[in-house]
Design an enzyme around this catalytic site. Structure first.
Site, PDB file in Angstrom:
ATOM      1  N   TYR A  53       0.846  -1.197   0.000  1.00 26.08           N
ATOM      2  CA  TYR A  53       0.000   0.000   0.000  1.00 26.08           C
ATOM      3  C   TYR A  53       0.876   1.240   0.000  1.00 26.08           C
ATOM      4  CZ  TYR A  53      -4.957  -0.998   0.324  1.00 26.08           C
ATOM      5  OH  TYR A  53      -6.240  -1.319   0.024  1.00 26.08           O
ATOM      6  N   GLU A  55      -0.394   4.860  -0.397  1.00 27.57           N
ATOM      7  CA  GLU A  55      -1.146   6.114  -0.555  1.00 27.57           C
ATOM      8  C   GLU A  55      -0.206   7.305  -0.394  1.00 27.57           C
ATOM      9  OE1 GLU A  55      -2.401   3.647   1.397  1.00 27.57           O
ATOM     10  OE2 GLU A  55      -4.605   3.701   1.376  1.00 27.57           O
ATOM     11  N   ASP A 198      -7.318  13.745 -24.559  1.00 27.05           N
ATOM     12  CA  ASP A 198      -7.198  12.340 -24.171  1.00 27.05           C
ATOM     13  C   ASP A 198      -6.444  11.651 -25.312  1.00 27.05           C
ATOM     14  OD1 ASP A 198      -7.617   9.626 -23.925  1.00 27.05           O
ATOM     15  OD2 ASP A 198      -9.722   9.787 -23.364  1.00 27.05           O
ATOM     16  N   THR A 224      -4.202   6.254 -21.522  1.00 34.22           N
ATOM     17  CA  THR A 224      -3.973   4.926 -20.970  1.00 34.22           C
ATOM     18  C   THR A 224      -2.524   4.591 -21.297  1.00 34.22           C
ATOM     19  OG1 THR A 224      -4.772   3.978 -23.038  1.00 34.22           O
ATOM     20  CG2 THR A 224      -6.325   4.037 -21.207  1.00 34.22           C
ATOM     21  N   LYS A 227      -2.179   0.922 -24.775  1.00 34.27           N
ATOM     22  CA  LYS A 227      -2.557   0.827 -26.192  1.00 34.27           C
ATOM     23  C   LYS A 227      -1.275   0.930 -27.029  1.00 34.27           C
ATOM     24  CE  LYS A 227      -7.302   2.440 -25.513  1.00 34.27           C
ATOM     25  NZ  LYS A 227      -7.425   3.153 -24.225  1.00 34.27           N
ATOM     26  N   ARG A 233      -1.832  -2.427 -18.490  1.00 32.84           N
ATOM     27  CA  ARG A 233      -3.162  -1.816 -18.439  1.00 32.84           C
ATOM     28  C   ARG A 233      -3.159  -0.743 -17.344  1.00 32.84           C
ATOM     29  NH1 ARG A 233      -7.416  -3.070 -21.076  1.00 32.84           N
ATOM     30  NH2 ARG A 233      -6.084  -4.342 -22.366  1.00 32.84           N
TER      31      ARG A 233
HETATM   32  N1  DSN Z   1     -11.919   0.518 -24.889  1.00 34.61           N
HETATM   33  C1  DSN Z   1     -11.027   1.451 -25.497  1.00 34.61           C
HETATM   34  C2  DSN Z   1     -11.043   1.364 -26.964  1.00 34.61           C
HETATM   35  O1  DSN Z   1     -11.192   0.268 -27.444  1.00 34.61           O
HETATM   36  O2  DSN Z   1     -10.875   2.360 -27.647  1.00 34.61           O
HETATM   37  C3  DSN Z   1     -11.254   2.825 -25.054  1.00 34.61           C
HETATM   38  O3  DSN Z   1     -11.544   2.855 -23.718  1.00 34.61           O
END
Ligand code: DSN
Length: 413
Positions: A53, A55, A198, A224, A227, A233
């Site tokens: 943990y 925090e 984003d 994120t 990707k 993730r």
């Molecule tokens: N689920 C993602 C996508 O496939 O674009 C976005 O959150």
């Protein structure tokens, strides 16, 4: 992958994991938001940092025993700053949707207006779709693409002047063209709005220098890490120094509790990988493969939405082009071992569960080492599967060819 203990203690999870590995190895992953992490990222995810943990932030935590969590979190922050030239980075958001909620809550009050991209025009659920919590808290107004398939910036400017939003939000999950960052900045300045973007889909392409870096133009940048950036993730927020305190406070204790430190260790590893010259080559190849996909599929009579692609994906109007629905196409492609997702096209008259389009991305096949030649083959199979979506014999035959290609580009060996 070393699963020897799991095999002994939990045969069910072991079997599912083994099967998932086989599925990933034997198929072509072409969901635009997916990728394959390196073995080092996988190892970092499976470390003892999951027990801790933490925090707070490096050097100012609420629990003891943070000598080493501070090391990995600081590494992740420093590497991300270097990758994107950011003034401030928070690597704790658990994923993209929480990162967006955190960013909104850091600088907005309930009821404030946000101008974000309409979902069917390529935006994301968290950019204001009525089914989300954010839409219950803030008032979203959606901007769209114009007749040429690109964002209609003149219309966006008119909307901004009329609505006077507190925030203008750029970014997408299915739009395939480059954004005009300067124009976004000018419009935001005109109406005195906070400017956020984003970059979840294109973060890796930006880190690899294949797409212009938006960080200098925007106040807040969310992403994120799993990707095109090819990390674990997770989520991350980058911002100008003046928003740093608000973003950190909104992350913890505002929205989240303890950060997932194994995940943050894996983010540090992935960012280290993205800083290497080989990642630049990767980012360029991802786009080059997507452009081949666009050219080949167009040649087969499939309509590309937004007039083509500048990034890692194409959005194809399969229903308009071939009379095959997005769902039918997704199922047919699944049968040949190519995973994609059905997707709405702008102002789609069909339902989200069976829309007109499919979205196809090249980040994962590029990680496997596939280039133009393989992408041309894949485009041919995709078209053949769509045209023969109800012919099991043809689908089986193509599936054998897909498997043979995958064998030549092994994963995790
Ligand atoms: N689920 C993602 C996508 O496939 O674009 C976005 O959150």
């Amino acid at each position: 992958m070393n699963l020897k203990n799991l095999k002994k203690t939990d045969s069910k999870v072991y079997e599912a994991t083994k099967n998932e590995l086989k599925r990933q190895e034997e198929g072509l992953e072409m969901i635009a938001s997916e990728n394959y992490v390196s073995k080092s990222v996988l190892e970092a995810l499976g470390t003892v940092f999951t027990n801790k943990y933490s925090e707070g932030y490096p050097g100012r935590r609420y629990y003891g025993g943070q000598e080493y969590t501070d090391v990995v979190e600081s590494l992740a922050i420093e590497r991300a700053k270097k990758l994107f030239g950011a003034q401030h980075v928070n690597v704790q958001p658990h994923s993209g949707a929480p990162a967006n909620m955190i960013a909104y809550s850091a600088v907005l009050k309930p009821g404030d207006k946000i101008l974000g991209m309409d979902l069917s025009h390529g935006g994301h659920l968290t950019h204001g779709h009525p089914v989300t919590l954010s839409a219950q808290i803030y008032k979203f107004i959606g901007y769209k693409t114009g007749k040429d398939g690109k964002i209609d910036y003149d219309e966006l400017e008119k909307m901004a002047i009329k609505e006077k939003p507190k925030m203008i939000l750029a970014g997408f999950s299915a739009y395939t063209r480059n954004l005009n960052y300067k124009r976004f900045r000018q419009i935001a300045n005109k109406v005195d709005a906070i400017l956020m973007i984003d970059i979840a889909h294109i973060a890796g392409l930006i880190a690899g220098g294949a797409i212009t870096n938006p960080v200098p133009f925007f106040d807040i940048v969310t992403t994120t890490t799993h990707k095109t950036l090819r990390g674990p993730r997770g989520g991350m927020i980058l911002c100008k120094e003046e928003y740093a305190k608000a973003i950190d406070k909104a992350t913890f204790p505002g929205f989240q509790g303890g950060p997932h430190m194994n995940n943050i260790a894996a983010k540090a590893v992935a960012f280290g990988e993205a800083l290497k010259p080989s990642f630049k080559k990767y980012a360029v190849q991802v786009i080059s493969n997507a452009k081949v996909l666009e050219k080949e599929l167009s040649g087969y009579g499939l309509k590309m939405m937004f007039g083509g692609t500048d990034n890692h994906m194409v959005l194809v109007d399969v229903f308009g082009s071939k009379g095959v629905t997005g769902k039918e196409a997704e199922v047919a492609l699944d049968k040949i071992g190519i995973t994609v997702n059905k997707n709405m096209i702008p102002d789609d008259p069909r339902s989200p569960m069976d829309p007109s389009g499919i979205r196809i991305g090249t980040p994962a096949i590029t990680t496997r080492g596939m280039k133009e030649e393989e992408t041309r083959k894949i485009a041919n199979w995709i078209n053949a599967a769509i045209e023969n979506h109800d012919d099991e014999k043809v689908l089986k035959m193509i599936h054998r060819e897909v498997k043979a290609l995958c064998k030549k580009f092994p994963l995790y060996r």
